[in-house]
Design an enzyme around this catalytic site. Structure first.
Site, short mmCIF file in Angstrom:
data_model
loop_
_atom_site.label_atom_id
_atom_site.label_comp_id
_atom_site.label_asym_id
_atom_site.label_seq_id
_atom_site.Cartn_x
_atom_site.Cartn_y
_atom_site.Cartn_z
N GLN A 89 122.05 86.52 56.68
CA GLN A 89 123.24 86.30 55.85
C GLN A 89 123.20 87.22 54.64
O GLN A 89 124.17 87.29 53.89
CB GLN A 89 123.27 84.84 55.36
N ASN A 90 122.07 87.88 54.45
CA ASN A 90 121.90 88.70 53.25
C ASN A 90 122.57 90.05 53.41
O ASN A 90 122.58 90.63 54.50
CB ASN A 90 120.41 88.90 52.95
N HIS A 107 127.02 88.62 57.27
CA HIS A 107 127.88 88.61 56.07
C HIS A 107 128.06 90.01 55.49
O HIS A 107 128.45 90.15 54.33
CB HIS A 107 127.30 87.66 55.01
N CYS A 134 139.66 106.52 49.41
CA CYS A 134 138.95 106.45 50.69
C CYS A 134 138.73 107.87 51.20
O CYS A 134 139.67 108.67 51.24
CB CYS A 134 139.77 105.63 51.68
N GLY A 174 114.73 80.31 54.27
CA GLY A 174 115.30 80.51 52.94
C GLY A 174 116.81 80.46 52.86
O GLY A 174 117.42 81.27 52.19
N THR A 175 117.39 79.47 53.52
CA THR A 175 118.85 79.29 53.38
C THR A 175 119.17 77.83 53.10
O THR A 175 118.50 76.93 53.61
CB THR A 175 119.62 79.83 54.61
C1 BJW Z 1 113.29 79.95 49.25
C2 BJW Z 1 112.63 80.77 48.36
C3 BJW Z 1 111.42 81.29 48.79
C4 BJW Z 1 114.43 80.18 47.41
N1 BJW Z 1 110.94 80.99 49.98
N2 BJW Z 1 112.79 79.65 50.44
C5 BJW Z 1 134.20 72.55 54.97
C6 BJW Z 1 133.25 72.28 55.94
C7 BJW Z 1 132.68 73.28 56.69
C8 BJW Z 1 133.02 74.61 56.48
C9 BJW Z 1 133.96 74.88 55.52
C10 BJW Z 1 134.55 73.89 54.78
N3 BJW Z 1 135.41 74.45 53.90
C11 BJW Z 1 135.35 75.81 54.08
C12 BJW Z 1 134.48 76.08 55.06
C13 BJW Z 1 134.10 77.41 55.57
C14 BJW Z 1 133.25 78.20 54.61
C15 BJW Z 1 132.08 77.34 54.15
O1 BJW Z 1 131.06 77.24 54.80
N4 BJW Z 1 132.20 76.73 52.98
C16 BJW Z 1 131.16 75.84 52.48
C17 BJW Z 1 130.86 76.20 51.03
C18 BJW Z 1 131.61 74.42 52.68
N5 BJW Z 1 132.76 79.34 55.37
C19 BJW Z 1 133.47 80.45 55.46
O2 BJW Z 1 134.53 80.61 54.89
C20 BJW Z 1 132.92 81.50 56.38
N6 BJW Z 1 133.92 81.92 57.31
C21 BJW Z 1 134.44 81.08 58.19
O3 BJW Z 1 134.12 79.91 58.26
O4 BJW Z 1 135.34 81.68 59.03
C22 BJW Z 1 136.06 80.86 59.95
C23 BJW Z 1 135.29 80.48 61.17
C24 BJW Z 1 135.79 79.47 61.94
C25 BJW Z 1 135.12 79.08 63.07
C26 BJW Z 1 133.94 79.69 63.45
C27 BJW Z 1 133.46 80.69 62.68
C28 BJW Z 1 134.12 81.08 61.53
C29 BJW Z 1 132.50 82.74 55.60
C30 BJW Z 1 131.33 82.47 54.72
C31 BJW Z 1 131.02 83.72 53.89
C32 BJW Z 1 129.89 83.49 52.91
N7 BJW Z 1 129.80 84.62 52.05
C33 BJW Z 1 128.72 84.67 51.06
C34 BJW Z 1 128.90 85.94 50.21
C35 BJW Z 1 128.51 87.18 51.04
C36 BJW Z 1 128.54 88.43 50.22
C37 BJW Z 1 127.58 88.37 49.07
O5 BJW Z 1 126.35 88.33 49.25
O6 BJW Z 1 128.07 88.37 47.92
O7 BJW Z 1 127.46 84.67 51.73
S1 BJW Z 1 128.63 83.21 50.05
C38 BJW Z 1 126.86 83.18 49.95
O8 BJW Z 1 126.36 81.99 50.62
C39 BJW Z 1 126.39 84.38 50.78
C40 BJW Z 1 125.20 83.81 51.49
O9 BJW Z 1 124.91 84.59 52.64
C41 BJW Z 1 125.63 82.41 51.81
C42 BJW Z 1 124.49 81.47 52.07
O10 BJW Z 1 123.64 81.39 50.96
P1 BJW Z 1 122.09 81.14 51.18
O11 BJW Z 1 121.49 82.32 51.82
O12 BJW Z 1 121.88 79.86 51.86
O13 BJW Z 1 121.56 81.14 49.66
P2 BJW Z 1 121.39 79.89 48.63
O14 BJW Z 1 121.19 80.47 47.29
O15 BJW Z 1 122.45 78.90 48.81
O16 BJW Z 1 120.03 79.19 49.13
C43 BJW Z 1 118.77 79.83 49.03
C44 BJW Z 1 117.74 78.93 49.70
O17 BJW Z 1 116.49 79.61 49.67
C45 BJW Z 1 117.53 77.58 48.99
O18 BJW Z 1 117.54 76.55 49.98
C46 BJW Z 1 116.15 77.70 48.34
O19 BJW Z 1 115.43 76.48 48.35
C47 BJW Z 1 115.49 78.71 49.25
N8 BJW Z 1 114.46 79.53 48.60
N9 BJW Z 1 113.40 80.84 47.18
C48 BJW Z 1 111.67 80.13 50.76
N10 BJW Z 1 110.69 82.10 47.95
#
Ligand code: BJW
Length: 237
Positions: A89-90, A107, A134, A174-175
């Site tokens: 996802q990174n 992502h 562009c 780590g997600t």
């Molecule tokens: C460690 C550590 C160490 C720390 N060792 N561990 C309601 C219900 C369900 C879904 C939805 C809803 N309302 C809306 C939605 C959909 C929405 C969504 O999920 N929203 C939620 C917030 C509810 N999703 C979308 O819109 C996605 N698209 C979509 O759904 O399209 C339609 C579709 C339909 C049907 C099928 C498929 C698709 C798109 C999501 C795009 C996310 N984009 C981002 C930004 C990317 C660009 C950027 O980097 O700027 O992606 S948001 C951000 O969150 C980024 C990340 O990849 C993503 C996840 O974050 P991550 O990696 O989990 O990081 P953290 O900080 O949250 O967690 C870190 C973890 O590491 C923690 O647990 C720590 O404990 C741990 N940790 N240090 C081990 N050393």
């Protein structure tokens, strides 16, 4: 021989010095997520969004290096007898710099831009601004980071679903398990019969869905788990 699918999130890059999203000092600090990671936020204030990503890009290019967890996954891909795919996802390039080759950026990628006018995806190692034209269609105002914001469709989903359905092991590192569709991958893999393992510093929103959870830093636990897998004590092998 079965295959391994590894899902990585911001936690795997934390020990390299890349802030996570949802920690106390996380990436969103000071910015509501709707302002910097949605198409609507970009339409409203493109300069703010460019400056958010420009800052992250220049930090990534300014001395951030892969850590022991990235290196261990690259070693797993080289030495495991079956297929190993990292789905990240990174948007950083730390997996490829560590040596992972079978890698899907669901992502997007910080070091690429995309033109909203002609769709061209190009390498991008410099700052983006609204006035930049562009290189393909020559129009300015359309360039954006090649990343997936909320409400947009992640990349490679068909391929990822196919991989999850054939996996012997699904490993999540780590997600937070808060963002879909990535948060649902464990359910798909489990329904298809895979062993499911989570490595995280803390309990995540998805922990309950995994067969096994290991608590601690990715930089320590991932190399140890890779050693276990390569020693053959795993039913994915
Ligand atoms: C460690 C550590 C160490 C720390 N060792 N561990 C309601 C219900 C369900 C879904 C939805 C809803 N309302 C809306 C939605 C959909 C929405 C969504 O999920 N929203 C939620 C917030 C509810 N999703 C979308 O819109 C996605 N698209 C979509 O759904 O399209 C339609 C579709 C339909 C049907 C099928 C498929 C698709 C798109 C999501 C795009 C996310 N984009 C981002 C930004 C990317 C660009 C950027 O980097 O700027 O992606 S948001 C951000 O969150 C980024 C990340 O990849 C993503 C996840 O974050 P991550 O990696 O989990 O990081 P953290 O900080 O949250 O967690 C870190 C973890 O590491 C923690 O647990 C720590 O404990 C741990 N940790 N240090 C081990 N050393």
């Amino acid at each position: 021989m079965k295959s391994i699918v590894v899902l990585t999130g911001a936690g795997i890059s934390a020990e390299s010095g890349v802030p996570t999203f949802r920690g106390d000092d996380g990436l969103w600090e000071g910015h509501p997520v709707e302002d910097v990671a949605t198409p609507e936020g970009f339409a409203r204030d493109p300069e703010l969004v460019h400056s958010f990503y420009n800052g992250r890009r220049s930090k990534l290019l300014g001395g951030i290096e892969p850590n022991a967890a990235h290196l261990a996954l690259a070693r797993l891909e080289r030495e495991f007898a079956g297929d190993v795919t990292v789905v990240t996802q990174n948007i950083d390039d730390l997996h490829e710099r560590a040596g992972s080759r079978c890698l899907l950026h669901m992502h997007g990628e910080l070091l690429k831009s995309r033109c909203g006018n002609c769709g061209t995806v190009a390498e991008c190692r410099q700052d983006l601004q609204t006035g930049v034209a562009c290189g393909c269609c020559g129009k300015s105002g359309g360039l954006r980071p090649h990343v997936v914001w909320f409400g947009e469709m992640p990349f490679h989903l068909d391929e990822i679903t196919g991989l999850l359905c054939r996996a012997g092991l699904f490993l999540s590192i780590g997600t937070s398990g808060l963002v879909y569709p990535a948060a649902g991958f464990v359910a798909t893999a489990r329904a298809a019969g895979a062993r499911t393992v989570e490595i995280n510093l803390e309990q995540s929103a998805g922990t309950i869905c995994f067969g096994e959870s290991r608590r601690g830093a990715a930089g320590e636990l991932v190399p140890a788990f890779v050693d276990e897998l390569l020693a053959g004590g795993d039913d994915a092998g």
